[in-house]
Design a protein around this motif. Structure first.
Motif, mmCIF file in Angstrom:
data_model
loop_
_atom_site.group_PDB
_atom_site.id
_atom_site.type_symbol
_atom_site.label_atom_id
_atom_site.label_comp_id
_atom_site.label_asym_id
_atom_site.label_seq_id
_atom_site.Cartn_x
_atom_site.Cartn_y
_atom_site.Cartn_z
ATOM 1 N N GLU A 84 48.623 44.437 45.624
ATOM 2 C CA GLU A 84 48.190 43.036 45.783
ATOM 3 C C GLU A 84 46.701 42.876 45.462
ATOM 4 O O GLU A 84 46.314 41.953 44.743
ATOM 5 N N VAL A 85 45.899 43.769 45.988
ATOM 6 C CA VAL A 85 44.454 43.696 45.719
ATOM 7 C C VAL A 85 44.181 43.944 44.237
ATOM 8 O O VAL A 85 43.353 43.258 43.620
ATOM 9 N N LEU A 86 44.888 44.900 43.659
ATOM 10 C CA LEU A 86 44.693 45.192 42.235
ATOM 11 C C LEU A 86 45.034 43.979 41.368
ATOM 12 O O LEU A 86 44.336 43.687 40.387
ATOM 13 N N GLN A 87 46.095 43.268 41.726
ATOM 14 C CA GLN A 87 46.451 42.066 40.957
ATOM 15 C C GLN A 87 45.341 41.015 41.014
ATOM 16 O O GLN A 87 45.045 40.362 40.019
ATOM 17 N N LYS A 88 44.706 40.884 42.176
ATOM 18 C CA LYS A 88 43.579 39.949 42.286
ATOM 19 C C LYS A 88 42.409 40.404 41.415
ATOM 20 O O LYS A 88 41.787 39.594 40.726
ATOM 21 N N VAL A 89 42.138 41.695 41.448
ATOM 22 C CA VAL A 89 41.045 42.243 40.632
ATOM 23 C C VAL A 89 41.331 42.035 39.143
ATOM 24 O O VAL A 89 40.440 41.673 38.378
ATOM 25 N N GLN A 90 42.573 42.255 38.761
ATOM 26 C CA GLN A 90 42.947 42.092 37.350
ATOM 27 C C GLN A 90 42.746 40.648 36.890
ATOM 28 O O GLN A 90 42.384 40.412 35.747
ATOM 29 N N LYS A 91 42.997 39.691 37.787
ATOM 30 C CA LYS A 91 42.778 38.284 37.424
ATOM 31 C C LYS A 91 41.290 37.977 37.288
ATOM 32 O O LYS A 91 40.883 37.236 36.406
ATOM 33 N N GLU A 92 40.488 38.583 38.158
ATOM 34 C CA GLU A 92 39.042 38.346 38.128
ATOM 35 C C GLU A 92 38.345 39.109 36.996
ATOM 36 O O GLU A 92 37.334 38.655 36.475
ATOM 37 N N HIS A 93 38.876 40.272 36.639
ATOM 38 C CA HIS A 93 38.271 41.128 35.606
ATOM 39 C C HIS A 93 39.360 41.571 34.616
ATOM 40 O O HIS A 93 39.715 42.750 34.571
ATOM 41 N N PRO A 94 39.885 40.633 33.844
ATOM 42 C CA PRO A 94 41.021 40.985 32.968
ATOM 43 C C PRO A 94 40.693 41.983 31.856
ATOM 44 O O PRO A 94 41.598 42.624 31.319
ATOM 45 N N ASP A 95 39.429 42.142 31.516
ATOM 46 C CA ASP A 95 39.076 43.048 30.416
ATOM 47 C C ASP A 95 38.665 44.443 30.876
ATOM 48 O O ASP A 95 38.269 45.261 30.056
ATOM 49 N N ASN A 96 38.753 44.700 32.153
ATOM 50 C CA ASN A 96 38.319 46.002 32.648
ATOM 51 C C ASN A 96 39.467 47.007 32.513
ATOM 52 O O ASN A 96 40.487 46.890 33.199
ATOM 53 N N PRO A 97 39.322 48.025 31.673
ATOM 54 C CA PRO A 97 40.416 48.983 31.450
ATOM 55 C C PRO A 97 40.701 49.882 32.645
ATOM 56 O O PRO A 97 41.746 50.521 32.706
#
Length: 186
Positions: A84-97
């Motif tokens: 769940e936290v990772l999904q939030k991070v992915q939305k905030e930082h979509p370009d971070n590999p």
């Protein structure tokens, strides 16, 4: 008797003497300029290296902050909360590999080997420095540990279900990643 007469006697005329003198002067000037340029290049090389190290350092610090909670939850084996936290991070930082790395770890730890391999591939394709041991971003050892364990499991599953295309695709991706991690560029 001058130097020219002592060295060459009557072999050189005045034009040849002037030409040789000019060649010697031009060569000396070029050597001095080349030496100066080499010193400047060396200084620029050091500056570029320092700049690259600074960029890596900032990036690692930023990633550490961004993924702190995901990492903490993974360490506590709270995979649902970490997802769940990772999904939030992915939305905030979509370009971070690095998100692909954490996603791969989540998949791997929850037994989704095929998905883990696919996430590792996306991570490596997005950021080749993850498997370049010459950079501070290198995490190739942990990736290879997961891949080695996953390969054994996938080979067992392939024996049970030899026609399963997903398993074959995962094995192909796994072999691709192992070649890349070993230094191959594809």
């Amino acid at each position: 008797m001058n130097i020219r007469d002592k060295l060459f006697g009557n072999l050189l005329d005045s034009f040849t003497t002037v030409s040789l003198a000019l060649l010697i002067i031009i060569t000396a000037v070029m050597l001095v300029r080349h030496g100066t340029a080499a010193q400047q290049d060396e200084g620029a090389g050091v500056n570029r290296k320092e700049l690259a190290e600074e960029i890596y350092r900032k990036r690692l610090e930023q990633d550490k902050k961004i993924y702190k909670e995901v990492k903490r939850l993974l360490g506590m084996r709270q995979y649902s909360a970490a997802q769940e936290v990772l999904q939030k991070v992915q939305k905030e930082h979509p370009d971070n590999p690095r998100s692909f790395i954490y996603q791969a770890g989540l998949y791997y730890n929850t037994g989704k080997i095929v998905e883990a391999i696919s996430s590792y591939r996306r991570a490596v394709e997005s950021e080749p420095d993850f498997i370049d041991n010459q950079t501070p971003l290198f995490i190739g050892k942990s990736i290879m540990e997961h891949l080695t364990a996953a390969k054994e499991q996938l080979l067992k599953e392939k024996k049970i279900r030899p026609e399963d295309k997903e398993i074959q695709k995962a094995l192909d991706e796994l072999l691709y990643l192992q070649r890349r991690a070993a230094g191959g560029c594809e």
